[in-house]
Design a protein around this motif. Structure first.
Motif, PDB file in Angstrom:
ATOM      1  N   ARG A  58       1.894  11.566  42.026  1.00  0.00           N
ATOM      2  CA  ARG A  58       2.126  11.661  40.555  1.00  0.00           C
ATOM      3  C   ARG A  58       1.407  13.083  39.770  1.00  0.00           C
ATOM      4  NH1 ARG A  58       3.954   7.267  37.561  1.00  0.00           N
ATOM      5  NH2 ARG A  58       5.000   5.708  39.020  1.00  0.00           N
ATOM      6  N   LEU A  59       0.250  13.164  40.573  1.00  0.00           N
ATOM      7  CA  LEU A  59      -0.648  14.537  40.151  1.00  0.00           C
ATOM      8  C   LEU A  59       0.049  16.029  40.166  1.00  0.00           C
ATOM      9  CD1 LEU A  59      -4.050  13.172  40.577  1.00  0.00           C
ATOM     10  CD2 LEU A  59      -2.748  12.794  38.468  1.00  0.00           C
TER      11      LEU A  59
ATOM     12  N   ARG B 194       8.150   9.666  40.624  1.00  0.00           N
ATOM     13  CA  ARG B 194       7.682   8.499  39.791  1.00  0.00           C
ATOM     14  C   ARG B 194       8.147   7.041  39.905  1.00  0.00           C
ATOM     15  NH1 ARG B 194       4.854  12.377  38.872  1.00  0.00           N
ATOM     16  NH2 ARG B 194       4.196  13.466  36.928  1.00  0.00           N
ATOM     17  N   PHE B 195       8.101   6.598  40.997  1.00  0.00           N
ATOM     18  CA  PHE B 195       8.660   5.214  41.403  1.00  0.00           C
ATOM     19  C   PHE B 195       7.785   4.297  40.493  1.00  0.00           C
ATOM     20  CE2 PHE B 195      10.748   5.679  46.033  1.00  0.00           C
ATOM     21  CZ  PHE B 195      11.663   6.560  45.511  1.00  0.00           C
ATOM     22  N   SER B 196       8.293   3.174  40.263  1.00  0.00           N
ATOM     23  CA  SER B 196       7.710   2.284  39.331  1.00  0.00           C
ATOM     24  C   SER B 196       6.374   1.431  40.573  1.00  0.00           C
ATOM     25  CB  SER B 196       8.392   1.028  39.048  1.00  0.00           C
ATOM     26  OG  SER B 196       9.575   1.509  37.970  1.00  0.00           O
ATOM     27  N   TRP B 197       5.449   1.364  39.755  1.00  0.00           N
ATOM     28  CA  TRP B 197       4.306   0.944  40.604  1.00  0.00           C
ATOM     29  C   TRP B 197       4.324  -0.230  41.203  1.00  0.00           C
ATOM     30  CZ3 TRP B 197       0.330   3.582  42.272  1.00  0.00           C
ATOM     31  CH2 TRP B 197       0.092   4.828  41.231  1.00  0.00           C
TER      32      TRP B 197
ATOM     33  N   VAL C 147       4.760  11.008  58.324  1.00  0.00           N
ATOM     34  CA  VAL C 147       6.154  10.753  57.573  1.00  0.00           C
ATOM     35  C   VAL C 147       5.969   9.573  56.430  1.00  0.00           C
ATOM     36  CG1 VAL C 147       8.473   9.777  57.422  1.00  0.00           C
ATOM     37  CG2 VAL C 147       7.725  11.299  59.417  1.00  0.00           C
ATOM     38  N   GLY C 148       4.875   8.601  56.780  1.00  0.00           N
ATOM     39  CA  GLY C 148       4.576   7.616  55.896  1.00  0.00           C
ATOM     40  C   GLY C 148       3.650   8.255  54.597  1.00  0.00           C
ATOM     41  N   ASP C 149       3.062   9.055  55.017  1.00  0.00           N
ATOM     42  CA  ASP C 149       1.868   9.866  54.132  1.00  0.00           C
ATOM     43  C   ASP C 149       2.875  10.504  53.081  1.00  0.00           C
ATOM     44  OD1 ASP C 149      -0.213   8.467  55.400  1.00  0.00           O
ATOM     45  OD2 ASP C 149      -0.624  10.366  56.116  1.00  0.00           O
ATOM     46  N   LEU C 150       3.563  11.331  53.638  1.00  0.00           N
ATOM     47  CA  LEU C 150       4.747  12.000  52.888  1.00  0.00           C
ATOM     48  C   LEU C 150       5.477  11.288  52.123  1.00  0.00           C
ATOM     49  CD1 LEU C 150       5.717  14.555  52.277  1.00  0.00           C
ATOM     50  CD2 LEU C 150       7.158  14.782  53.918  1.00  0.00           C
ATOM     51  N   LEU C 151       6.193  10.147  52.705  1.00  0.00           N
ATOM     52  CA  LEU C 151       6.768   9.191  51.923  1.00  0.00           C
ATOM     53  C   LEU C 151       6.160   8.680  50.507  1.00  0.00           C
ATOM     54  CD1 LEU C 151       8.600   6.893  54.452  1.00  0.00           C
ATOM     55  CD2 LEU C 151       9.725   8.437  52.839  1.00  0.00           C
TER      56      LEU C 151
ATOM     57  N   PRO D 152      12.076   2.443  46.058  1.00  0.00           N
ATOM     58  CA  PRO D 152      10.827   1.825  46.464  1.00  0.00           C
ATOM     59  C   PRO D 152      10.828   1.410  47.862  1.00  0.00           C
ATOM     60  CG  PRO D 152      10.990   1.414  44.133  1.00  0.00           C
ATOM     61  CD  PRO D 152      12.283   1.981  44.645  1.00  0.00           C
ATOM     62  N   ALA D 153      11.955   0.631  48.401  1.00  0.00           N
ATOM     63  CA  ALA D 153      12.312   0.129  49.496  1.00  0.00           C
ATOM     64  C   ALA D 153      11.975   0.950  50.535  1.00  0.00           C
ATOM     65  CB  ALA D 153      13.652  -0.571  49.562  1.00  0.00           C
ATOM     66  N   ALA D 154      12.250   2.270  50.523  1.00  0.00           N
ATOM     67  CA  ALA D 154      11.922   3.378  51.402  1.00  0.00           C
ATOM     68  C   ALA D 154      10.539   3.231  51.836  1.00  0.00           C
ATOM     69  CB  ALA D 154      12.272   4.802  50.973  1.00  0.00           C
TER      70      ALA D 154
END
Length: 142
Positions: free
Chosen positions: A63-64, A109-112, A97-101, A86-88
């Motif tokens: 987000r930053l 800006r996916f909803s929290w 890959v998970g860190d990058l996702l 967000p299901a991804a």
């Protein structure tokens, strides 16, 4: 090592492993299970909470970030993330890959709440599977 130290060490290890820093919380979890340190549910909980908080940290970092990532690979990842939303983040447990996702989810800006929910589910399922495999392996050796 008392239980509190076991849980806090695992939480710290799993947090750091979920950020862009290298780490292997799975090894710590397996070591604590095989050594009989702590309650199994407590260990899975500590690992899951730490790893989820680390993933949320990556979302915050995303987000930053200013600007738009460049390149075909980034475009493919962003298209895929926009399609699944967000299901991804159920796949946020994957190495690298998970860190990058998580970072891209923050950048998009996916909803929290949905992001945190799917992130926590994916990471918790991984620790549950590792725990089951460890316990079955321990039974096999005995």
């Amino acid at each position: 090592m008392n239980d509190w130290l076991s849980y806090s060490s695992l939480l710290t290890s799993s947090f750091l492993s979920a950020t862009l820093l290298p780490g292997s919380s799975e090894v710590v979890l397996v070591a604590l299970i095989t050594a009989g340190k702590g309650n199994i549910t407590g260990l899975v909980f500590a690992a899951s909470v730490g790893n989820t908080l680390g993933g949320l940290t990556n979302i915050l970092i995303g987000r930053l970030l200013p600007g738009k990532p460049q390149g075909r690979w980034h475009d493919t990842a962003i298209t895929w993330l926009r399609r699944f939303g967000p299901a991804a983040l159920l796949l946020s447990w994957l190495p690298v890959v998970g860190d990058l996702l998580c970072v891209l989810a923050g950048w998009l800006r996916f909803s929290w709440l949905p992001a945190m929910l799917f992130l926590a589910i994916g990471k918790t399922l991984r620790y549950i599977l590792i725990t089951i495999a460890t316990l079955q392996g321990m039974e096999w050796w005995h």
